[in-house]
Scaffold this motif. Structure first.
Motif, mmCIF file in Angstrom:
data_model
loop_
_atom_site.group_PDB
_atom_site.id
_atom_site.type_symbol
_atom_site.label_atom_id
_atom_site.label_comp_id
_atom_site.label_asym_id
_atom_site.label_seq_id
_atom_site.Cartn_x
_atom_site.Cartn_y
_atom_site.Cartn_z
ATOM 1 N N GLY A 83 0.722 -1.071 0.103
ATOM 2 C CA GLY A 83 0.214 0.168 0.139
ATOM 3 C C GLY A 83 0.677 1.258 0.052
ATOM 4 N N MET A 84 2.128 1.287 0.355
ATOM 5 C CA MET A 84 3.044 2.541 0.232
ATOM 6 C C MET A 84 3.925 2.636 -0.891
ATOM 7 N N CYS A 85 3.638 1.709 -2.131
ATOM 8 C CA CYS A 85 4.223 2.066 -3.282
ATOM 9 C C CYS A 85 3.332 1.776 -4.422
ATOM 10 N N SER A 86 3.473 2.332 -5.524
ATOM 11 C CA SER A 86 2.799 2.459 -6.722
ATOM 12 C C SER A 86 3.198 1.286 -7.730
ATOM 13 N N GLY A 87 2.226 0.612 -8.396
ATOM 14 C CA GLY A 87 2.637 -0.459 -9.368
ATOM 15 C C GLY A 87 2.938 0.410 -10.703
ATOM 16 N N THR A 88 3.064 1.692 -10.700
ATOM 17 C CA THR A 88 3.603 2.497 -11.747
ATOM 18 C C THR A 88 4.974 2.282 -11.898
ATOM 19 N N ASP A 89 5.986 2.170 -10.883
ATOM 20 C CA ASP A 89 7.205 1.626 -11.252
ATOM 21 C C ASP A 89 7.823 0.719 -10.239
ATOM 22 N N THR A 90 6.887 -0.062 -9.806
ATOM 23 C CA THR A 90 7.186 -1.432 -8.948
ATOM 24 C C THR A 90 6.430 -2.523 -9.278
ATOM 25 N N ASP A 91 6.972 -3.698 -9.324
ATOM 26 C CA ASP A 91 6.555 -5.101 -9.667
ATOM 27 C C ASP A 91 6.467 -5.538 -8.221
ATOM 28 N N LYS A 92 5.219 -5.214 -7.523
ATOM 29 C CA LYS A 92 4.792 -5.746 -6.284
ATOM 30 C C LYS A 92 4.965 -7.206 -5.892
#
Length: 180
Positions: A83-92
């Motif tokens: 919840g603290m990072c974005s899928g825009t730039d992160t492969d979660k």
């Protein structure tokens, strides 16, 4: 009783289970953490609240499908991190070492590490309130999983963990759907 600041009133009612919602935008899978969920009826229809601020919202709107994955307390730090990072730039899936499993009826993946996964189709989006209404089309649970306690967000950075289960099925039998 003491008066509570009205801006904090939501913390008294927000405590539904924290879930992870997977989407696929046509190119890649993503995961978002959602604490605002609602069971709408026994059919089963659910609702989540999200909007333009979440990277996954465009995929929900365009492809009209997702998976609701229900994590347990042992995954809490991953759930918060997602919840603290974005899928825009992160492969979660990669960053949080989660295993995507192919769903049967929707493109977004299930999450292997979660207690349960529900494949869903979007049946309505109530734009005024950012409510996404979902109809479940398949559901799975990991009965072999030892940890079964779910997590509930209070809304202020603290969480409540499920505790003792109290059975009142006989008392409520006339109100429950058959087989529950």
């Amino acid at each position: 009783m003491i008066q509570l600041e009205l801006s904090k009133a939501f913390t008294l009612m927000e405590s539904g289970p924290v879930v992870l919602v997977t989407t696929h935008d046509g190119k890649k899978d993503n995961i978002m953490t959602i604490s605002w969920t609602m069971v709408m009826d026994f059919t089963p229809v659910f609702a989540i609240t999200t909007g333009e601020w979440n990277y996954s919202f465009a995929a929900l709107r365009k492809n009209r499908e997702c998976v609701i994955a229900i994590p347990t307390v042992d995954l809490l730090d991953k759930v918060v991190g997602i919840g603290m990072c974005s899928g825009t730039d992160t492969d979660k899936f990669d960053k949080f070492r989660l295993t995507p499993l192919q769903a049967k009826l929707v493109r977004p993946p299930l999450i292997k590490e979660c207690l349960a996964n529900i494949e869903c189709k979007v049946i309505d989006i109530v734009e005024k309130h950012n409510i996404v209404v979902l109809k479940a089309v398949a559901a799975y649970t990991d009965t072999a999983r030892k940890e079964k306690r779910m997590v509930h967000a209070v809304g202020d950075g603290t969480f409540i963990i499920d505790g003792q289960t109290i059975d009142r099925k006989k008392m409520m039998a006339s109100k429950l759907p058959p087989g529950v």
